[in-house]
Design an enzyme around this catalytic site. Structure first.
Site, PDB file in Angstrom:
ATOM      1  N   LYS A 190      40.289 -42.202  25.363  1.00 60.52           N
ATOM      2  CA  LYS A 190      39.998 -41.884  23.957  1.00 60.52           C
ATOM      3  C   LYS A 190      39.820 -43.174  23.168  1.00 60.52           C
ATOM      4  CE  LYS A 190      42.054 -39.317  20.057  1.00 60.52           C
ATOM      5  NZ  LYS A 190      43.154 -38.419  19.651  1.00 60.52           N
TER       6      LYS A 190
ATOM      7  N   SER B 200      41.920 -34.088  18.091  1.00 60.47           N
ATOM      8  CA  SER B 200      40.951 -35.153  17.959  1.00 60.47           C
ATOM      9  C   SER B 200      40.544 -35.798  19.289  1.00 60.47           C
ATOM     10  CB  SER B 200      41.508 -36.235  17.039  1.00 60.47           C
ATOM     11  OG  SER B 200      42.684 -36.809  17.609  1.00 60.47           O
TER      12      SER B 200
ATOM     13  N   SER C 205      46.566 -33.060  18.906  1.00 58.60           N
ATOM     14  CA  SER C 205      45.233 -33.539  19.298  1.00 58.60           C
ATOM     15  C   SER C 205      44.978 -33.687  20.790  1.00 58.60           C
ATOM     16  CB  SER C 205      44.948 -34.877  18.614  1.00 58.60           C
ATOM     17  OG  SER C 205      44.756 -34.696  17.241  1.00 58.60           O
TER      18      SER C 205
END
Lengths: 59, 467
Positions: free
Chosen positions: B84, B159, B183
């Protein structure tokens, strides 16, 4: 805009955002109020925050 | 062993390691196949912000040569992983999907990435996120938002959106996500994969751009529970330079996966999805199926009650906004126009929180932690909804704004307990729905054990998106 919100935004140093994104500032103030109102504060005055302060031996 | 005819892109990390050991597959072959698949799918799914193809191929060739020489670096030798883009990878930009950090080159690997490399993993590149892990899905950022492989018209959660989209579409078998209000578990829930938010402090956050210090977690994201346990074994461990890092020994999270749930006590928090935030009927029906399956496997499932979901959510918001404001205030003052609209709107409320709001929330937080701990004295694991709805269409901003906060993940960021989300079925329109399991502090292995038993009995892990 509510002058209190404008004053709080200026106090937070958000003059630029206040000028360029006034709708965001108004929405943020409303959201903050909503979030804070959702919190049920502890009834016990001695209830400590998480995490508690901890002193640990060093050196 | 690998099922005959399994396409390379659907191999799990466990299967890949077995294939390498059997010399039926090499890291070079695998990475080539995955790069080809990424090239094919990236224009539709936008899982990557930056694909590091050359470095991945170089690492694959080295890993292949090492295998031929009989050297295995660790349990992830030659296994591709996506990172990420709020997590530092040396030499690559950590943009946080934002114009603010678009030229921010990382000097060194985050501790979690360094641990992956030491175990032999191959970093494929940096993955889409919501801006600073809070503002998305958005179309006014330097990179497009990731999309859901089950139907690219829908969002993939966030996210850690690129992590979810890339895993579910077979771009890589392992990924790192982060979780401050859910997330890791949101993309796991709506992309039909497995995402674990470990116990707070189990995985180092050093080298990860913070959103809210006391709520932030790094978590493993995978297609199977066994891979999740394998990845956590590599990631977990004390880091003296992460102030929130727990003083625990490294865990053996795979060792108990096959023990089943016979005799385990599971508390079902029904009120989260029945009355606090009534879920979509497909989500509710799938949760009832999970209960039936676990009972059939020998678990004792009983209804439990916790404080209302709205209370946990309120505490999460006050703490998150306050801590995030302390990080973003300088940029919000000087460069408000360089944020996307969603991130700006979600970060600005912190400016209007008072110190009393924050301390009050932290005091109530201690009581909520005690309430969850109290239930976990009587139950080995708690079970509840994760997302209350299947993923909305990504272009439908109003429906996304309505459904995104409809979740039961934030409570366990507030309390820090380990929580795992995984697929529990498909909705009527063919999108994944999910279940969440929650455990005692540092008993992440028990959460994984329950998830493994459910996975084996339900079999959803065999289902892949029609892409």
């Amino acid at each position: 805009m509510d002058p209190t919100i404008a004053a709080l935004a200026k106090a937070a140093g958000l003059d630029k955002a206040l000028s360029e994104f006034p709708a965001d500032i108004e929405a943020a103030a409303a959201q903050a109020l909503g979030h804070a109102e959702a919190v049920k504060y502890p009834a016990d005055p001695a209830a400590e925050p998480w995490p508690p302060m901890h002193a640990e031996p060093t050196l | 062993m690998t099922a005959p005819g399994t396409a390379l892109h659907w191999l799990t990390a466990t299967e890949i390691a077995q294939a390498y050991a059997a010399r039926t597959l090499s890291p070079t072959e695998l990475v080539q196949a995955l790069l080809h698949r990424i090239e094919h799918l990236q224009p539709r799914l936008h899982a990557f912000i930056r694909l590091d193809a050359d470095a991945a191929m170089d690492a694959a060739k080295s890993a292949t040569a090492e295998l031929h020489a009989g050297r295995v670096r660790g349990p992830l030798h030659g296994i591709p992983v996506g990172i990420k883009d709020i997590i530092d990878v040396a030499g690559l930009p950590t943009t946080a999907h934002s114009k603010i950090l678009v030229d921010n080159i990382a000097n060194q690997d985050a501790v979690c990435v360094a641990r992956l490399r030491a175990a032999g993993a191959i970093v494929m590149g940096k993955l889409s996120t919501h801006e600073f892990a809070i503002g998305g899905p958005s179309f006014d950022l330097p990179f497009p938002p990731a999309r859901n492989p089950w139907n690219p018209r829908h969002h993939p959660g966030g996210s850690s959106s690129g992590s979810g989209a890339g895993l579910a579409s077979g771009m890589f078998p392992l990924a790192l996500g982060t979780d401050t209000g859910g997330s890791v578990r949101n993309p796991a829930s709506v992309c039909g994969i497995v995402g674990l938010k470990p116990t707070y402090g189990l995985v180092s956050r050093r080298g990860v751009f913070p959103l809210a210090f006391t709520l932030d977690h790094v978590g493993p994201m995978t297609r199977t529970v066994a891979d999740n346990a394998l990845l956590l074994e590599v990631l977990a461990g004390h880091d003296p330079d992460d102030p929130g890092s727990a003083q625990t020994k490294a865990g053996h999270f795979s060792a108990t996966l096959d023990r089943g749930v016979d005799g385990l006590r599971i508390g079902f928090i029904r009120h989260f999805h029945e009355t606090d935030m009534p879920a979509h009927p497909d989500v509710t029906a799938a949760l009832e199926d999970v209960e039936r399956i676990l009972e059939a496997e020998g678990a004792i499932v009983k209804t439990v009650t916790l404080p209302k979901l709205s209370e946990f959510a309120g505490i999460n918001r006050v703490i998150l906004c306050s801590e995030a404001w302390s990080i973003h205030a300088p940029w919000l003052r000087e460069r408000p126009g360089d944020y996307g609209a969603l991130a700006r709107r979600r970060l600005l409320p912190g400016a209007f929180m008072t110190a009393g709001d924050y301390v009050g929330a932290q005091r109530r937080r201690a009581e909520l932690i005690a309430a969850v701990n109290d239930k976990l004295r009587d139950f080995d694991v708690l079970m509840c909804a994760s997302s209350m709805d299947p993923a909305s269409e990504i272009d439908d901003a109003a429906e996304t704004a309505r459904t995104y906060p409809r979740q039961a993940r934030a409570p366990f960021n507030v309390t820090g307990h380990p929580a795992l989300a995984m697929m529990s079925g498909l909705s009527g329109n063919g999108l994944p729905v999910s279940v969440q399991f929650v455990g005692r502090y540092f008993e992440d292995a028990t959460v994984l054990r329950v998830a493994a038993a459910y996975e084996k009995a339900a079999g959803w892990y065999k289902k892949h998106p029609p892409i």
